[in-house]
Design an enzyme around this catalytic site. Structure first.
Site, PDB file in Angstrom:
ATOM      1  N   ILE A 136      35.842   1.295  84.329  1.00  0.00           N
ATOM      2  CA  ILE A 136      34.614   1.884  84.832  1.00  0.00           C
ATOM      3  C   ILE A 136      33.801   2.335  83.614  1.00  0.00           C
ATOM      4  O   ILE A 136      34.346   2.529  82.536  1.00  0.00           O
ATOM      5  CB  ILE A 136      34.846   3.062  85.818  1.00  0.00           C
ATOM      6  CG1 ILE A 136      35.741   4.133  85.199  1.00  0.00           C
ATOM      7  CG2 ILE A 136      35.416   2.571  87.128  1.00  0.00           C
ATOM      8  CD1 ILE A 136      35.980   5.342  86.115  1.00  0.00           C
ATOM      9  N   ASP A 137      32.496   2.460  83.798  1.00  0.00           N
ATOM     10  CA  ASP A 137      31.616   2.763  82.671  1.00  0.00           C
ATOM     11  C   ASP A 137      31.930   4.130  82.061  1.00  0.00           C
ATOM     12  O   ASP A 137      32.499   5.007  82.722  1.00  0.00           O
ATOM     13  CB  ASP A 137      30.151   2.753  83.124  1.00  0.00           C
ATOM     14  CG  ASP A 137      29.706   1.378  83.606  1.00  0.00           C
ATOM     15  OD1 ASP A 137      30.285   0.383  83.139  1.00  0.00           O
ATOM     16  OD2 ASP A 137      28.802   1.320  84.457  1.00  0.00           O
ATOM     17  N   LYS A 138      31.516   4.299  80.824  1.00  0.00           N
ATOM     18  CA  LYS A 138      31.725   5.544  80.078  1.00  0.00           C
ATOM     19  C   LYS A 138      31.292   6.767  80.880  1.00  0.00           C
ATOM     20  O   LYS A 138      32.016   7.761  80.965  1.00  0.00           O
ATOM     21  CB  LYS A 138      30.955   5.470  78.763  1.00  0.00           C
ATOM     22  CG  LYS A 138      30.842   6.767  77.974  1.00  0.00           C
ATOM     23  CD  LYS A 138      30.081   6.549  76.683  1.00  0.00           C
ATOM     24  CE  LYS A 138      29.775   7.851  75.958  1.00  0.00           C
ATOM     25  NZ  LYS A 138      28.628   8.563  76.553  1.00  0.00           N
ATOM     26  N   ARG A 236      25.280  -0.173  89.665  1.00  0.00           N
ATOM     27  CA  ARG A 236      24.028   0.274  89.039  1.00  0.00           C
ATOM     28  C   ARG A 236      22.946  -0.801  89.134  1.00  0.00           C
ATOM     29  O   ARG A 236      21.780  -0.514  89.438  1.00  0.00           O
ATOM     30  CB  ARG A 236      24.300   0.650  87.585  1.00  0.00           C
ATOM     31  CG  ARG A 236      25.306   1.796  87.447  1.00  0.00           C
ATOM     32  CD  ARG A 236      25.884   1.909  86.041  1.00  0.00           C
ATOM     33  NE  ARG A 236      24.858   2.295  85.077  1.00  0.00           N
ATOM     34  CZ  ARG A 236      25.072   2.325  83.772  1.00  0.00           C
ATOM     35  NH1 ARG A 236      26.257   1.970  83.278  1.00  0.00           N
ATOM     36  NH2 ARG A 236      24.106   2.695  82.948  1.00  0.00           N
TER      37      ARG A 236
END
Length: 302
Positions: A136-138, A236
């Site tokens: 998963i993204d930062k 997103r």
């Protein structure tokens, strides 16, 4: 030197850094500019700089350097281990933590923490991503499954590929969504406008996102999302595509947004079949404090 790329300039013109970034889609423009700065690029046998104007018939030779070796060290970083046994672990990743090391993030990552806190990790994804089955993204918080051996890794990866695992997210988006639920089916690939971004493009890979409205606020909507596919930045990109970008998203959202620590996106629910026992396992992680506090302050749109 690890590799060489040879390019013949046909009808193109303009700066060499721009022309190479358009031709070499697997490399960023900043990386290409670094090669030019370090004299790795030659035109017709001569070293050139970034402002060199290419001409028809030019032969460009690029010497690709060996990638930098990252020193992967265990770090005693705070880590919330939701579940752990001999085969798998489930981690609740905080916002702001990168999943695995890269040139821009050599330390302080989830992998560095895993190496300190867990006794074993699978090796299938190599030395830089031990145990990492999915990412998963930062600035996305929430649940990740970790494989502690290769057999477990193969099983969990197969479940992701066959869409038998369960992944649900909570997101706050700009705008009031009028319908109760929806499905977004739109292919995602590298943006043709900005190569650092993903976008819905005809040449992209299939991507499917399901969403359901939970609560409507004045100017915002809280939704639950379920992924069928796992493309980079999928939620997103898809929510921006239908006109409801994520609140706090610095890349795909509007500049005028609510203050937070990046996008308001949380991997809330994670389910999978245990690789060894066959047991169906489901885990849930509460929203981060900043997410909960933000929702409490928003006036509802009843």
């Amino acid at each position: 030197m690890q590799n060489e790329i040879k390019i013949m300039i046909e009808d193109e013109n303009g700066r060499i850094d721009k022309q190479l970034s358009e031709k070499l889609v697997d490399y960023s423009r900043s990386q290409i500019q670094m090669w030019l700065k370090k004299n790795y690029v030659q035109v017709n046998g001569e070293i050139v700089k970034a402002n060199y104007k290419v001409q028809k018939g030019d032969v460009v030779l690029i010497h690709i350097p060996e990638p930098e070796t990252l020193a992967l060290l265990p770090e005693n970083l705070p880590l919330e281990i939701v579940y752990e046994d001999q085969d798998v672990a489930v981690i609740n990743k905080p916002q702001g933590m990168v999943v695995h090391p890269s040139a821009g993030h050599p330390k302080g990552t989830l992998v560095n923490a895993l190496l300190f806190h867990l006794d074993h990790l699978s090796s299938i994804n190599g030395v830089i991503r031990p145990g990492i089955v999915h990412r998963i993204d930062k600035d996305t918080s929430g649940l990740l499954m970790i494989a502690k051996n290769d057999q477990a890794h193969e099983s969990l990866a197969k479940q992701l590929k066959e869409k038998t695992s369960l992944r649900k997210y909570i997101a706050l988006v700009h705008g009031v969504i009028p319908h109760e639920k929806g499905v977004i089916r739109a292919p995602i690939g590298r943006s043709t406008v900005d190569r650092k971004m993903q976008a819905v493009v005809d040449t992209g890979k299939d991507a499917v996102t399901h969403f359901q409205v939970l609560t409507r606020y004045d100017g915002y909507t809280l939704i639950e999302l379920q992924l069928e596919t796992g493309r980079t930045h999928q939620i997103r990109v898809h929510m921006q595509y239908i006109g409801y970008p994520l609140v706090g998203d610095p890349v795909y959202g509007p500049k005028k947004t609510l203050k937070g620590h990046g996008q308001f996106l949380h991997a809330k629910l994670l389910g999978f079949t245990h690789p060894k026992t066959g047991e169906k396992m489901v885990f849930e992680a509460p929203l981060p404090e900043i997410f909960k506090n933000t929702l409490e302050k928003l006036p509802k749109n009843d």
